[in-house]
Design a protein around this motif. Sequence first.
Motif, PDB file in Angstrom:
ATOM      1  N   SER A   4       0.848  -1.180   0.000  1.00  0.00           N
ATOM      2  CA  SER A   4       0.000   0.000   0.000  1.00  0.00           C
ATOM      3  C   SER A   4       0.886   1.233   0.000  1.00  0.00           C
ATOM      4  O   SER A   4       2.077   1.169   0.309  1.00  0.00           O
ATOM      5  N   ARG A 230      -5.070   3.193   2.024  1.00  0.00           N
ATOM      6  CA  ARG A 230      -5.396   2.064   2.897  1.00  0.00           C
ATOM      7  C   ARG A 230      -5.013   0.727   2.267  1.00  0.00           C
ATOM      8  O   ARG A 230      -4.622  -0.209   2.969  1.00  0.00           O
ATOM      9  N   TYR A 231      -5.140   0.636   0.941  1.00  0.00           N
ATOM     10  CA  TYR A 231      -4.847  -0.606   0.227  1.00  0.00           C
ATOM     11  C   TYR A 231      -3.886  -0.312  -0.916  1.00  0.00           C
ATOM     12  O   TYR A 231      -3.502   0.834  -1.140  1.00  0.00           O
ATOM     13  N   ASN A 232      -3.505  -1.353  -1.671  1.00  0.00           N
ATOM     14  CA  ASN A 232      -2.660  -1.096  -2.834  1.00  0.00           C
ATOM     15  C   ASN A 232      -3.501  -0.473  -3.943  1.00  0.00           C
ATOM     16  O   ASN A 232      -4.735  -0.517  -3.918  1.00  0.00           O
TER      17      ASN A 232
END
Length: 300
Positions: A4, A230-232
């Motif tokens: 991320s 928050r995420y990739n």
Amino acid sequence: MVESRIEQEMSGETLFCPVCGTSVERGMKHCPTCGAKLSFTICPGCHRPVVAEKFCPFCGTRLMPTSWKGIILMYLITVGSFFLLGVIAIVLLIALVVSFILISPIDPYTAIQMSNDFAFIYLALMNVSELIFLIPLIVYFKTPKKMLRAVGFVKQRILSSIPEEIVYALLGLFVSVILQSTLFYLGVIDVTPSVYTLNIYIMLALSLVVVAFSEEALFRGFFYQALSYRYNWIIAAVVSSIIFATVHPVYPTFIVAFLLGIVMCIIYEKSGKNLMSSTLFHYTYDLTIFVFPTILYLLS
């Protein structure tokens, strides 16, 4: 595994607990000194990694939501704005129909031309009404200036990337022509070439600026950016594109919107979160859709 953005940019950074000031490391759930719950993010204004509070301690920009609760809340507000657009559409349609009836001439040819112009005026007004998508963003970031900075619409970044932005604008035109031609020859869409006044074309062209900027600010500048922290970026692109597609619910627009959402997320990411790049792609794509029937007619 794709890391991320937070994992990439926080490595080697020294961060501090916002409650007691103790030095903390990424990955910690709670401060080892005071027990305060920790949440890490990156400021959309200055792009510095911070321990999430409401505002960046360095530049004062409102931070993107670090939980699904904040993202879902903004999505619900977006859906509400979409339904409000529907109400505006009905009101505008009634007003234009009544106006057309009152001033409609006896000459059938003139009446048809006026009905075409009225349809495009209605469309242009609906395009402008998409400014409503910016209201929750301005409320969230407190001021229009902070909102623009947070979503990536920054003067210095725009001026330093003009050649790249031109390429993305041409890419939007190219993709639109190829896609519309393919859908037309497959019989998915039908186009009827019409001739409109220059004023109508200008009105549409200007109104589409509002559409492109408003949607890019909300769906790429806010949803994609918040999710990418928050995420990739792949997960962020897919989820934000699904959200983008939900406000284009008509087949095959839904599928096309999802795929284009992915493309515009990639453009936004590759350009260093320069909102102008994805906005120009979006604008030239939409503009080509409206002039495509005439272009196709002239080329045939």
